[in-house]
Motif scaffolding. Structure first.
Motif, PDB file in Angstrom:
ATOM      1  N   PRO A 184       0.818  -1.213   0.000  1.00 23.71           N
ATOM      2  CA  PRO A 184       0.000   0.000   0.000  1.00 23.71           C
ATOM      3  C   PRO A 184       0.852   1.265   0.000  1.00 23.71           C
ATOM      4  CG  PRO A 184      -0.788  -1.577   1.636  1.00 23.71           C
ATOM      5  CD  PRO A 184       0.537  -2.080   1.148  1.00 23.71           C
ATOM      6  N   ARG A 185       0.313   2.311  -0.621  1.00 19.15           N
ATOM      7  CA  ARG A 185       1.058   3.562  -0.712  1.00 19.15           C
ATOM      8  C   ARG A 185       1.406   4.116   0.677  1.00 19.15           C
ATOM      9  NH1 ARG A 185       1.850   7.520  -4.566  1.00 19.15           N
ATOM     10  NH2 ARG A 185       2.332   9.571  -3.704  1.00 19.15           N
ATOM     11  N   GLY A 186       0.479   3.950   1.634  1.00 11.71           N
ATOM     12  CA  GLY A 186       0.745   4.459   2.975  1.00 11.71           C
ATOM     13  C   GLY A 186       1.945   3.782   3.620  1.00 11.71           C
ATOM     14  N   VAL A 187       2.100   2.466   3.368  1.00 12.74           N
ATOM     15  CA  VAL A 187       3.243   1.738   3.910  1.00 12.74           C
ATOM     16  C   VAL A 187       4.542   2.225   3.270  1.00 12.74           C
ATOM     17  CG1 VAL A 187       4.320  -0.539   4.100  1.00 12.74           C
ATOM     18  CG2 VAL A 187       1.875  -0.288   4.482  1.00 12.74           C
ATOM     19  N   LEU A 188       4.483   2.460   1.941  1.00  9.34           N
ATOM     20  CA  LEU A 188       5.659   2.980   1.244  1.00  9.34           C
ATOM     21  C   LEU A 188       6.055   4.348   1.790  1.00  9.34           C
ATOM     22  CD1 LEU A 188       4.900   1.985  -2.449  1.00  9.34           C
ATOM     23  CD2 LEU A 188       6.742   1.117  -1.034  1.00  9.34           C
ATOM     24  N   GLU A 189       5.066   5.197   2.000  1.00 11.23           N
ATOM     25  CA  GLU A 189       5.347   6.527   2.544  1.00 11.23           C
ATOM     26  C   GLU A 189       5.989   6.414   3.919  1.00 11.23           C
ATOM     27  OE1 GLU A 189       5.210   9.477   1.403  1.00 11.23           O
ATOM     28  OE2 GLU A 189       3.724   9.630  -0.205  1.00 11.23           O
ATOM     29  N   ALA A 190       5.471   5.514   4.741  1.00  7.55           N
ATOM     30  CA  ALA A 190       6.029   5.336   6.081  1.00  7.55           C
ATOM     31  C   ALA A 190       7.464   4.836   6.013  1.00  7.55           C
ATOM     32  CB  ALA A 190       5.153   4.362   6.873  1.00  7.55           C
ATOM     33  N   MET A 191       7.740   3.885   5.112  1.00  6.28           N
ATOM     34  CA  MET A 191       9.101   3.372   4.967  1.00  6.28           C
ATOM     35  C   MET A 191      10.051   4.460   4.480  1.00  6.28           C
ATOM     36  SD  MET A 191       9.133  -0.581   3.672  1.00  6.28           S
ATOM     37  CE  MET A 191       8.107  -0.375   2.219  1.00  6.28           C
ATOM     38  N   LEU A 192       9.605   5.261   3.528  1.00  6.26           N
ATOM     39  CA  LEU A 192      10.445   6.343   3.019  1.00  6.26           C
ATOM     40  C   LEU A 192      10.754   7.355   4.123  1.00  6.26           C
ATOM     41  CD1 LEU A 192       9.044   7.011  -0.558  1.00  6.26           C
ATOM     42  CD2 LEU A 192      11.432   6.600   0.015  1.00  6.26           C
ATOM     43  N   SER A 193       9.724   7.726   4.894  1.00  3.42           N
ATOM     44  CA  SER A 193       9.943   8.687   5.985  1.00  3.42           C
ATOM     45  C   SER A 193      10.898   8.109   7.022  1.00  3.42           C
ATOM     46  CB  SER A 193       8.601   9.046   6.637  1.00  3.42           C
ATOM     47  OG  SER A 193       7.744   9.680   5.707  1.00  3.42           O
ATOM     48  N   ASP A 194      10.711   6.831   7.318  1.00  9.03           N
ATOM     49  CA  ASP A 194      11.588   6.151   8.269  1.00  9.03           C
ATOM     50  C   ASP A 194      13.031   6.169   7.768  1.00  9.03           C
ATOM     51  OD1 ASP A 194      12.293   4.710  10.497  1.00  9.03           O
ATOM     52  OD2 ASP A 194      11.652   2.783   9.702  1.00  9.03           O
ATOM     53  N   ALA A 195      13.210   5.817   6.482  1.00 10.69           N
ATOM     54  CA  ALA A 195      14.557   5.778   5.913  1.00 10.69           C
ATOM     55  C   ALA A 195      15.188   7.165   5.882  1.00 10.69           C
ATOM     56  CB  ALA A 195      14.512   5.187   4.509  1.00 10.69           C
ATOM     57  N   GLU A 196      14.407   8.176   5.543  1.00  8.13           N
ATOM     58  CA  GLU A 196      14.954   9.543   5.479  1.00  8.13           C
ATOM     59  C   GLU A 196      15.390  10.024   6.859  1.00  8.13           C
ATOM     60  OE1 GLU A 196      12.497  11.190   1.583  1.00  8.13           O
ATOM     61  OE2 GLU A 196      11.648  11.402   3.582  1.00  8.13           O
ATOM     62  N   GLU A 197      14.620   9.682   7.878  1.00  8.90           N
ATOM     63  CA  GLU A 197      15.000  10.048   9.245  1.00  8.90           C
ATOM     64  C   GLU A 197      16.293   9.350   9.653  1.00  8.90           C
ATOM     65  OE1 GLU A 197      13.357   9.454  13.825  1.00  8.90           O
ATOM     66  OE2 GLU A 197      11.970   9.290  12.129  1.00  8.90           O
ATOM     67  N   LEU A 198      16.379   8.063   9.320  1.00 11.21           N
ATOM     68  CA  LEU A 198      17.576   7.297   9.667  1.00 11.21           C
ATOM     69  C   LEU A 198      18.799   7.781   8.902  1.00 11.21           C
ATOM     70  CD1 LEU A 198      15.914   3.789   9.776  1.00 11.21           C
ATOM     71  CD2 LEU A 198      17.042   4.874  11.703  1.00 11.21           C
ATOM     72  N   LEU A 199      18.603   8.201   7.646  1.00 16.03           N
ATOM     73  CA  LEU A 199      19.726   8.720   6.864  1.00 16.03           C
ATOM     74  C   LEU A 199      20.328   9.951   7.517  1.00 16.03           C
ATOM     75  CD1 LEU A 199      18.722   8.340   3.113  1.00 16.03           C
ATOM     76  CD2 LEU A 199      20.780   7.472   4.190  1.00 16.03           C
ATOM     77  N   LEU A 200      19.482  10.805   8.100  1.00 18.45           N
ATOM     78  CA  LEU A 200      19.988  11.986   8.790  1.00 18.45           C
ATOM     79  C   LEU A 200      20.843  11.600   9.994  1.00 18.45           C
ATOM     80  CD1 LEU A 200      16.836  14.300   8.759  1.00 18.45           C
ATOM     81  CD2 LEU A 200      18.896  14.536   7.371  1.00 18.45           C
ATOM     82  N   GLU A 201      20.507  10.448  10.577  1.00 19.79           N
ATOM     83  CA  GLU A 201      21.216  10.001  11.786  1.00 19.79           C
ATOM     84  C   GLU A 201      22.514   9.276  11.469  1.00 19.79           C
ATOM     85  OE1 GLU A 201      20.361   6.924  15.500  1.00 19.79           O
ATOM     86  OE2 GLU A 201      18.686   7.828  14.409  1.00 19.79           O
TER      87      GLU A 201
END
Length: 247
Positions: free
Chosen positions: A176-193
């Motif tokens: 689902p698109r919502g799951v993809l959005e959540a994964m992308l947001s999660d990955a972007e946050e982790l990339l900053l870290e």
């Protein structure tokens, strides 16, 4: 699809030839060599390759490990160091089962380091899992080709036990698109870290996936790539994994 087998800066032509023979014996279809420090097509390598010579002749050469892994989703790297790893060391069965459970459409890889010093921390962080071949003594470092033989034997054993149809069906399930959005947001946050620990290819993949999602064009292999990237980032940040129902 069998994983790609990647050797980083191999220095021994006998080892390279032996690994090509092992690849042929265990059904590995592609050997990738990162900046080899020997002639991979010299007489010694050819002598050891035997029926693996055709595979050795078509082995692909890469300047860096990041380049060799650019098209791969799940990656397992090997290490012989007893401590100080940038990621937790896993039992071969656990790491290889994770590798086999990846999307069958997306390439995966097994990475082995240099004979004298293995893989650097930066190189190890390009993998989603690290494994170490257990030995009964504290001086259990294996020869490169011997380590490849043990790991490929374990991989073959687990592959024979794996419920392939169920894995294939699960990999094709819609995301689902919502799951993809959540994964992308999660990955972007982790990339900053922890993004500074990862190769530039991770950042490039994120930008591409974000653009594809905005256009509604994310394919099944790209979903698997995103899952692999989130997994890699979570290992690097030491964060716990979400449940399979969440991602």
């Amino acid at each position: 699809m069998s994983p790609k087998l990647v050797l980083v800066e191999p220095a021994g032509p006998l080892n390279v030839g032996s690994v090509a023979r092992l690849c042929r014996s265990y059904g590995i279809e592609e050997l990738r060599l990162v900046a080899p420090r020997c002639d991979p097509l010299g007489d010694e390598a050819r002598l050891m390759a035997v029926k693996g010579l055709p595979l050795l002749q078509r082995a692909r050469l890469f300047p860096t490990l990041a380049a060799a892994l650019a098209d791969c989703g799940r990656v397992v790297a090997t290490s012989g160091r007893p401590e100080g790893e940038p990621l937790p060391l896993e039992d071969p069965d656990d790491a290889l089962a994770w590798l086999l459970a990846g999307d069958p459409v997306l390439p995966s890889a097994l990475v082995f380091g240099r004979e004298d010093r293995g893989l650097s921390n930066d190189e190890l962080l390009q993998a989603g899992r690290l494994l170490q071949v257990p030995t009964p003594t504290p001086h259990g470092s294996l020869n490169l080709s011997h380590a490849v033989a043990v790991v490929l034997h374990d991989l073959h054993r687990l592959d024979r036990q794996a419920p392939a149809p169920a894995v294939a069906a699960a990999s094709q399930a819609p995301c689902p698109r919502g799951v993809l959005e959540a994964m992308l947001s999660d990955a972007e946050e982790l990339l900053l870290e922890v993004g500074f620990l990862l190769p530039h290819t991770a950042h490039a993949r994120m930008a591409k996936l974000r653009a594809l999602l905005q256009r509604g064009q994310v394919s099944a292999p790209e979903v698997a790539l995103l899952r692999g990237l989130v997994c890699q980032l979570r290992w690097a940040s030491r964060r716990p994994f979400p449940s399979s129902q969440d991602h």
